[in-house]
Design a protein around this motif. Structure first.
Motif, PDB file in Angstrom:
ATOM      1  N   ASN A 127       0.822  -1.206   0.000  1.00 35.11           N
ATOM      2  CA  ASN A 127       0.000   0.000   0.000  1.00 35.11           C
ATOM      3  C   ASN A 127       0.857   1.257   0.000  1.00 35.11           C
ATOM      4  O   ASN A 127       0.554   2.236  -0.684  1.00 35.11           O
ATOM      5  CB  ASN A 127      -0.944  -0.017   1.210  1.00 35.11           C
ATOM      6  CG  ASN A 127      -2.081  -0.994   1.035  1.00 35.11           C
ATOM      7  OD1 ASN A 127      -3.050  -0.713   0.335  1.00 35.11           O
ATOM      8  ND2 ASN A 127      -1.983  -2.163   1.655  1.00 35.11           N
ATOM      9  N   ALA A 128       1.946   1.229   0.770  1.00 32.02           N
ATOM     10  CA  ALA A 128       2.833   2.388   0.814  1.00 32.02           C
ATOM     11  C   ALA A 128       3.530   2.616  -0.522  1.00 32.02           C
ATOM     12  O   ALA A 128       3.797   3.755  -0.907  1.00 32.02           O
ATOM     13  CB  ALA A 128       3.860   2.219   1.932  1.00 32.02           C
ATOM     14  N   MET A 129       3.818   1.534  -1.229  1.00 28.47           N
ATOM     15  CA  MET A 129       4.481   1.653  -2.525  1.00 28.47           C
ATOM     16  C   MET A 129       3.482   1.901  -3.660  1.00 28.47           C
ATOM     17  O   MET A 129       3.872   2.061  -4.813  1.00 28.47           O
ATOM     18  CB  MET A 129       5.283   0.373  -2.816  1.00 28.47           C
ATOM     19  CG  MET A 129       6.415   0.132  -1.828  1.00 28.47           C
ATOM     20  SD  MET A 129       7.249  -1.467  -2.044  1.00 28.47           S
ATOM     21  CE  MET A 129       8.479  -1.014  -3.269  1.00 28.47           C
ATOM     22  N   LYS A 130       2.179   1.947  -3.308  1.00 28.19           N
ATOM     23  CA  LYS A 130       1.097   2.158  -4.281  1.00 28.19           C
ATOM     24  C   LYS A 130       1.112   1.079  -5.362  1.00 28.19           C
ATOM     25  O   LYS A 130       1.140   1.347  -6.563  1.00 28.19           O
ATOM     26  CB  LYS A 130       1.179   3.563  -4.895  1.00 28.19           C
ATOM     27  CG  LYS A 130       0.963   4.676  -3.880  1.00 28.19           C
ATOM     28  CD  LYS A 130       0.784   6.027  -4.539  1.00 28.19           C
ATOM     29  CE  LYS A 130       0.476   7.096  -3.504  1.00 28.19           C
ATOM     30  NZ  LYS A 130       0.300   8.447  -4.110  1.00 28.19           N
ATOM     31  N   ALA A 131       1.058  -0.161  -4.876  1.00 28.28           N
ATOM     32  CA  ALA A 131       1.147  -1.305  -5.780  1.00 28.28           C
ATOM     33  C   ALA A 131       0.022  -1.320  -6.812  1.00 28.28           C
ATOM     34  O   ALA A 131       0.252  -1.657  -7.982  1.00 28.28           O
ATOM     35  CB  ALA A 131       1.140  -2.602  -4.970  1.00 28.28           C
ATOM     36  N   GLN A 132      -1.186  -0.972  -6.410  1.00 32.35           N
ATOM     37  CA  GLN A 132      -2.301  -1.020  -7.358  1.00 32.35           C
ATOM     38  C   GLN A 132      -2.087  -0.054  -8.522  1.00 32.35           C
ATOM     39  O   GLN A 132      -2.441  -0.360  -9.665  1.00 32.35           O
ATOM     40  CB  GLN A 132      -3.615  -0.719  -6.644  1.00 32.35           C
ATOM     41  CG  GLN A 132      -4.061  -1.864  -5.740  1.00 32.35           C
ATOM     42  CD  GLN A 132      -5.390  -1.603  -5.089  1.00 32.35           C
ATOM     43  OE1 GLN A 132      -5.657  -0.499  -4.600  1.00 32.35           O
ATOM     44  NE2 GLN A 132      -6.247  -2.605  -5.063  1.00 32.35           N
ATOM     45  N   GLU A 133      -1.500   1.081  -8.233  1.00 30.16           N
ATOM     46  CA  GLU A 133      -1.172   2.012  -9.314  1.00 30.16           C
ATOM     47  C   GLU A 133      -0.060   1.450 -10.187  1.00 30.16           C
ATOM     48  O   GLU A 133      -0.094   1.570 -11.421  1.00 30.16           O
ATOM     49  CB  GLU A 133      -0.757   3.367  -8.729  1.00 30.16           C
ATOM     50  CG  GLU A 133      -0.459   4.413  -9.791  1.00 30.16           C
ATOM     51  CD  GLU A 133      -0.093   5.764  -9.212  1.00 30.16           C
ATOM     52  OE1 GLU A 133       0.578   6.551  -9.915  1.00 30.16           O
ATOM     53  OE2 GLU A 133      -0.479   6.041  -8.054  1.00 30.16           O
ATOM     54  N   ILE A 134       0.924   0.836  -9.568  1.00 30.67           N
ATOM     55  CA  ILE A 134       2.023   0.226 -10.322  1.00 30.67           C
ATOM     56  C   ILE A 134       1.498  -0.832 -11.278  1.00 30.67           C
ATOM     57  O   ILE A 134       1.896  -0.893 -12.448  1.00 30.67           O
ATOM     58  CB  ILE A 134       3.050  -0.402  -9.350  1.00 30.67           C
ATOM     59  CG1 ILE A 134       3.824   0.680  -8.609  1.00 30.67           C
ATOM     60  CG2 ILE A 134       4.018  -1.321 -10.089  1.00 30.67           C
ATOM     61  CD1 ILE A 134       4.698   0.156  -7.486  1.00 30.67           C
ATOM     62  N   TRP A 135       0.569  -1.679 -10.795  1.00 32.64           N
ATOM     63  CA  TRP A 135       0.082  -2.799 -11.587  1.00 32.64           C
ATOM     64  C   TRP A 135      -0.719  -2.369 -12.811  1.00 32.64           C
ATOM     65  O   TRP A 135      -0.910  -3.169 -13.730  1.00 32.64           O
ATOM     66  CB  TRP A 135      -0.737  -3.732 -10.714  1.00 32.64           C
ATOM     67  CG  TRP A 135       0.077  -4.392  -9.633  1.00 32.64           C
ATOM     68  CD1 TRP A 135       1.416  -4.625  -9.641  1.00 32.64           C
ATOM     69  CD2 TRP A 135      -0.396  -4.872  -8.367  1.00 32.64           C
ATOM     70  NE1 TRP A 135       1.818  -5.224  -8.470  1.00 32.64           N
ATOM     71  CE2 TRP A 135       0.741  -5.388  -7.674  1.00 32.64           C
ATOM     72  CE3 TRP A 135      -1.645  -4.921  -7.755  1.00 32.64           C
ATOM     73  CZ2 TRP A 135       0.630  -5.947  -6.395  1.00 32.64           C
ATOM     74  CZ3 TRP A 135      -1.756  -5.477  -6.493  1.00 32.64           C
ATOM     75  CH2 TRP A 135      -0.628  -5.986  -5.825  1.00 32.64           C
ATOM     76  N   ARG A 136      -1.166  -1.143 -12.821  1.00 29.73           N
ATOM     77  CA  ARG A 136      -1.835  -0.647 -14.045  1.00 29.73           C
ATOM     78  C   ARG A 136      -0.830  -0.452 -15.178  1.00 29.73           C
ATOM     79  O   ARG A 136      -1.213  -0.381 -16.350  1.00 29.73           O
ATOM     80  CB  ARG A 136      -2.579   0.657 -13.753  1.00 29.73           C
ATOM     81  CG  ARG A 136      -3.825   0.473 -12.893  1.00 29.73           C
ATOM     82  CD  ARG A 136      -4.735   1.680 -12.954  1.00 29.73           C
ATOM     83  NE  ARG A 136      -4.189   2.825 -12.247  1.00 29.73           N
ATOM     84  CZ  ARG A 136      -4.442   3.109 -10.976  1.00 29.73           C
ATOM     85  NH1 ARG A 136      -5.224   2.301 -10.259  1.00 29.73           N
ATOM     86  NH2 ARG A 136      -3.916   4.163 -10.391  1.00 29.73           N
ATOM     87  N   THR A 137       0.441  -0.341 -14.809  1.00 32.49           N
ATOM     88  CA  THR A 137       1.499  -0.181 -15.810  1.00 32.49           C
ATOM     89  C   THR A 137       2.279  -1.462 -16.018  1.00 32.49           C
ATOM     90  O   THR A 137       2.567  -1.866 -17.147  1.00 32.49           O
ATOM     91  CB  THR A 137       2.469   0.937 -15.388  1.00 32.49           C
ATOM     92  OG1 THR A 137       1.747   2.155 -15.215  1.00 32.49           O
ATOM     93  CG2 THR A 137       3.573   1.126 -16.430  1.00 32.49           C
ATOM     94  N   SER A 138       2.630  -2.143 -14.921  1.00 35.23           N
ATOM     95  CA  SER A 138       3.468  -3.343 -15.035  1.00 35.23           C
ATOM     96  C   SER A 138       3.213  -4.279 -13.864  1.00 35.23           C
ATOM     97  O   SER A 138       3.043  -3.838 -12.724  1.00 35.23           O
ATOM     98  CB  SER A 138       4.949  -2.958 -15.054  1.00 35.23           C
ATOM     99  OG  SER A 138       5.780  -4.103 -15.040  1.00 35.23           O
TER     100      SER A 138
END
Length: 421
Positions: A46-57
């Protein structure tokens, strides 16, 4: 005319649903999207904003060679594991299964037993090549343990160098600088591999960086806690290069409930390796040097404002930033780590004379900020968590249901009394 019991129940149900909708639409509370899930407890994602990351890679198309102890095929790793290769000899069956944790931190899919929601890895689209080596336990003194580990480590690195893996992740190491391991690292580097290794968790009285993290050509990784400081007992020195969460990291694991909380530089190394997989998947034509340069350039940096320090290196990895604004990846054939091939091993340390403990003043400067692009805690809205507000919403809805249902029940009872003979 009397209402049947089933009709009364349906009326009450509709009333409660309408009350709930009215309350939520009025802005009383926002329903949390990830309330009470395993993912919501994985603070590092959550701190690394994984869900946002996964939209890209998600790391799809990239394989990480994981050099660790045994890896079990838990449900969260279904479809993520390549065939295991062991370099532990006859002792392989006696090893612990910490490798399962490291593999899950990298590539856990979030799908547990029976398809239930479970823990995610940072790069759930990546593949894992498990390479099992001995952990050196039960073979004598530290020197003998180091020798046992290095016997498996050198051939494991060479095997990874000849595999499809782009990234080599080493979860633990030794006190000993071993020439066959150095040669294996050189070989892997010549094959274009990016190698990460844990700096070690040797204790506050012995903060030196272990091998192969201290080996030229290897990126040394340490762990940080929620306080953004290097975790206690982690290795300290010039060959600390990058950092990642290494405290209270929830992941899938072998045995028990199937979920574990982990701590140490090994789990941090898994997260750094996963970060590299995310970046490489998005930029498949980049070399190991270019991926590493972007990771270093987008790292958080020490709180002191220095380029690096001996506690957190260049700072905490930030794959979201690296994917969003990678900058110039630089020359394909130039290593970005200045100490590459020039780092000298620390001088021999007498067994009876531990390295000095870092001073408190120095330790207080061992943090990294800004670190993971998001708050370190799920506490929001004046100090109350999402679970608190969800519970409050349920209570409010219950009050509204009682307020609507009460008059309906009273009216129904009055009608029942009036209809009696």
């Amino acid at each position: 005319m009397r209402m049947r019991s089933s009709e009364r129940k349906r009326t009450l149900q509709r009333a409660c649903v309408l009350a709930a909708l009215a309350f939520l639409l009025a802005g009383g509370v926002a329903a949390p999207a990830q309330a009470d899930t395993v993912f919501s407890d994985q603070w590092h994602l959550n701190a690394m904003k994984a869900q946002e990351i996964w939209r890209t890679s998600t790391g799809k198309g990239v394989t990480v060679a994981l050099i660790d102890t045994r890896v079990r095929e838990v449900p969260e790793l279904a479809g993520r594991l390549l065939p295991v290769k062991s370099f532990a000899g006859a002792d392989a069956a006696k090893l612990d299964e910490y490798g399962t944790t490291a593999a899950s931190v990298i590539a856990g899919t979030g799908r547990g037993l029976g398809g239930r929601e479970s823990a995610y890895g940072l790069a759930p689209g990546a593949k894992i090549l498990p390479l099992v080596i001995p952990d050196g336990r039960g073979v004598g003194n530290a020197a003998a343990q180091s020798e046992e580990i290095n016997k498996g480590l050198a051939p494991a690195i060479r095997y990874a160098a000849d595999s499809e893996a782009k990234i080599i992740s080493v979860s633990f190491g030794t006190y000993t600088d071993d020439q066959p391991v150095r040669d294996a690292v050189e070989y892997a580097r010549s094959k274009g591999k990016l190698i990460f290794a844990a700096v070690g968790d040797f204790g506050v009285d012995d903060p030196q960086v272990g091998y192969p993290a201290a080996t030229p050509g290897v990126v040394g990784v340490t762990g940080i806690g929620k306080d953004l400081k290097a975790i206690k007992k982690a290795g300290v020195g010039i060959t600390v290069d990058l950092s990642a969460p290494g405290e209270d990291v929830i992941s899938a694991c072998a045995g028990g409930t199937g979920l574990c909380r982990s701590r140490g530089t090994g789990v941090a190394t898994a997260l750094v390796s996963a970060s590299a997989a995310l970046i490489w998947a998005e930029h498949p034509t980049w070399t190991a040097n270019q991926v590493l340069r972007v990771m270093v350039n987008t790292a958080s940096g020490p709180t002191s404002g220095a380029v690096r320090n001996d506690y957190v290196g260049y700072g905490a990895v930030r794959p979201r930033v690296a994917l969003k604004a990678p900058g110039d990846p630089g020359a394909a054939d130039k290593d970005p780590i200045p100490d590459y091939r020039t780092a000298s091993p620390p001088p021999p340390r007498p067994a009876s004379s531990p390295s000095p403990t870092p001073s408190k003043e120095h330790a207080d400067k061992a943090g990294a900020a800004p670190v993971l692009d998001a708050p370190m805690s799920s506490v929001t809205d004046g100090g109350h968590s999402a679970s608190f507000w969800a519970a409050l919403a349920m209570c409010a809805v219950g009050v509204l249901c009682v307020g609507i249902a009460g008059p309906l029940l009273m009216a129904d009872r009055r009608r029942a009394r009036l209809s009696r003979p």
